[in-house]
Design a protein around this motif. Sequence first.
Motif, PDB file in Angstrom:
ATOM      1  N   TYR A 197       5.137  -1.629  -3.179  1.00  0.00           N
ATOM      2  CA  TYR A 197       5.259  -0.221  -3.524  1.00  0.00           C
ATOM      3  C   TYR A 197       6.665   0.021  -4.075  1.00  0.00           C
ATOM      4  CZ  TYR A 197       1.031   0.891  -0.767  1.00  0.00           C
ATOM      5  OH  TYR A 197      -0.250   0.967  -0.265  1.00  0.00           O
ATOM      6  N   LYS A 254       6.238  -3.000   1.504  1.00  0.00           N
ATOM      7  CA  LYS A 254       5.294  -4.068   1.196  1.00  0.00           C
ATOM      8  C   LYS A 254       4.138  -3.934   2.196  1.00  0.00           C
ATOM      9  CE  LYS A 254       7.261  -8.115   0.868  1.00  0.00           C
ATOM     10  NZ  LYS A 254       8.132  -9.245   1.225  1.00  0.00           N
ATOM     11  N   ARG A 298      -0.353  -7.105   0.871  1.00  0.00           N
ATOM     12  CA  ARG A 298      -0.066  -7.949  -0.292  1.00  0.00           C
ATOM     13  C   ARG A 298       0.224  -7.135  -1.555  1.00  0.00           C
ATOM     14  NH1 ARG A 298       1.881 -12.489   0.852  1.00  0.00           N
ATOM     15  NH2 ARG A 298       1.461 -13.111  -1.295  1.00  0.00           N
ATOM     16  N   LYS A 299       0.614  -5.872  -1.385  1.00  0.00           N
ATOM     17  CA  LYS A 299       0.981  -5.035  -2.512  1.00  0.00           C
ATOM     18  C   LYS A 299       2.408  -4.537  -2.345  1.00  0.00           C
ATOM     19  CE  LYS A 299      -3.764  -3.396  -3.061  1.00  0.00           C
ATOM     20  NZ  LYS A 299      -4.661  -2.217  -3.030  1.00  0.00           N
ATOM     21  N   GLU A 341      -1.335  -0.527 -10.124  1.00  0.00           N
ATOM     22  CA  GLU A 341      -2.708  -0.345  -9.662  1.00  0.00           C
ATOM     23  C   GLU A 341      -3.003   1.136  -9.423  1.00  0.00           C
ATOM     24  OE1 GLU A 341      -4.972  -2.938  -6.599  1.00  0.00           O
ATOM     25  OE2 GLU A 341      -4.162  -1.266  -5.429  1.00  0.00           O
ATOM     26  N   VAL A 360       2.220   1.776  -6.965  1.00  0.00           N
ATOM     27  CA  VAL A 360       1.647   0.660  -6.200  1.00  0.00           C
ATOM     28  C   VAL A 360       1.284  -0.428  -7.201  1.00  0.00           C
ATOM     29  CG1 VAL A 360      -0.119  -0.062  -4.564  1.00  0.00           C
ATOM     30  CG2 VAL A 360       0.711   2.307  -4.540  1.00  0.00           C
ATOM     31  N   TYR A 373       5.401 -10.176  -4.246  1.00  0.00           N
ATOM     32  CA  TYR A 373       5.308  -9.778  -2.838  1.00  0.00           C
ATOM     33  C   TYR A 373       6.114 -10.723  -1.942  1.00  0.00           C
ATOM     34  CZ  TYR A 373       3.198  -8.320   1.583  1.00  0.00           C
ATOM     35  OH  TYR A 373       2.998  -7.852   2.870  1.00  0.00           O
ATOM     36  N   LYS A 383      -0.120  -4.040  -8.707  1.00  0.00           N
ATOM     37  CA  LYS A 383      -1.283  -4.890  -8.470  1.00  0.00           C
ATOM     38  C   LYS A 383      -0.889  -6.037  -7.541  1.00  0.00           C
ATOM     39  CE  LYS A 383      -3.163  -3.829 -13.030  1.00  0.00           C
ATOM     40  NZ  LYS A 383      -3.478  -4.357 -14.376  1.00  0.00           N
ATOM     41  N   PRO A 384      -1.807  -6.529  -6.731  1.00  0.00           N
ATOM     42  CA  PRO A 384      -1.448  -7.558  -5.744  1.00  0.00           C
ATOM     43  C   PRO A 384      -1.090  -8.916  -6.332  1.00  0.00           C
ATOM     44  CG  PRO A 384      -3.813  -7.150  -5.731  1.00  0.00           C
ATOM     45  CD  PRO A 384      -3.202  -6.086  -6.589  1.00  0.00           C
ATOM     46  N   ASN A 385      -1.436  -9.185  -7.594  1.00  0.00           N
ATOM     47  CA  ASN A 385      -1.175 -10.500  -8.185  1.00  0.00           C
ATOM     48  C   ASN A 385      -0.003 -10.508  -9.156  1.00  0.00           C
ATOM     49  OD1 ASN A 385      -2.460  -8.922 -10.056  1.00  0.00           O
ATOM     50  ND2 ASN A 385      -3.853 -10.503 -10.779  1.00  0.00           N
TER      51      ASN A 385
END
Length: 264
Positions: free
Chosen positions: A142, A136, A139-140, A179, A239, A73, A241-243
């Motif tokens: 795309y 963005k 915190r994800k 995700e 989408v 991100y 995952k945020p990490n």
Amino acid sequence: MGGGYLLIILILLVVTNGITYGASQLTSDGVSYRKNGETITVKQALDDLINTSLTEIDSLKEHAKVYKYAELYDAVQVGDYVAYDAGDWKESAEKPTKSCEFGGYSANTSKNSSVERCYTYSSNSTTLNGWRVLKKEDRKVYLVHAGQSECYYHSTICNNTSVTKLNERANEYKNEYAESAHAMTKDEAEAIAINNSLRMTGSYYWLANSYNDIYLWYVNYQSYIGYSDNSMGFRPVIVLKPNVLTTGQGQDEFKQKAWILVQP
């Protein structure tokens, strides 16, 4: 002269803090000194120094691990290519000629590549392959297929089921980094400048929104948005995952400069 130096070497004495040591006593555990009222041997001091150094080295190694990767991100910009892999097609399907069907791809070919033109009344097609950062948000990251991964035939008899079918189809492009997934929407297309290649792929593709519950919205090869029925391209959105992390930029399977993904 030689005999004198030899004698000195043989009976070498070292005086430390008033204590005299013979040469035979000069070992790391035989020499000591006083520090804060405590007797410490040179061996103890050396061991402490070595252990401290090793601990600091281990700490530096752990510190380096933290900075070896960066969160995707924070690293990417909208429009960047990302080396996302949706896998290969397990079967072949001709270009769809019947309502509410997908097709236009061949077994053992990459889902990350673009298929030939889907729209019946146009010779325009796209050669764009891979995945690009669409936006963005929260915190994800795309991702959107850079071109069109397959064709879909919408007609008036499909009605709103086409929107559902497109969104469900997008889930077949998910891997361990994803995700969720959906088909590109009208809002997402309209948020991109009309001459931006994120929106203008050179071909016709569907947007997962219906018009009057009969037609589907689409983007044409010049990037203008309209509504119609027929066979057009499909652009899935992933989408992440945020990490999700990255090791930096390398190349995707199409030799394009792309961000490399790694698991945290």
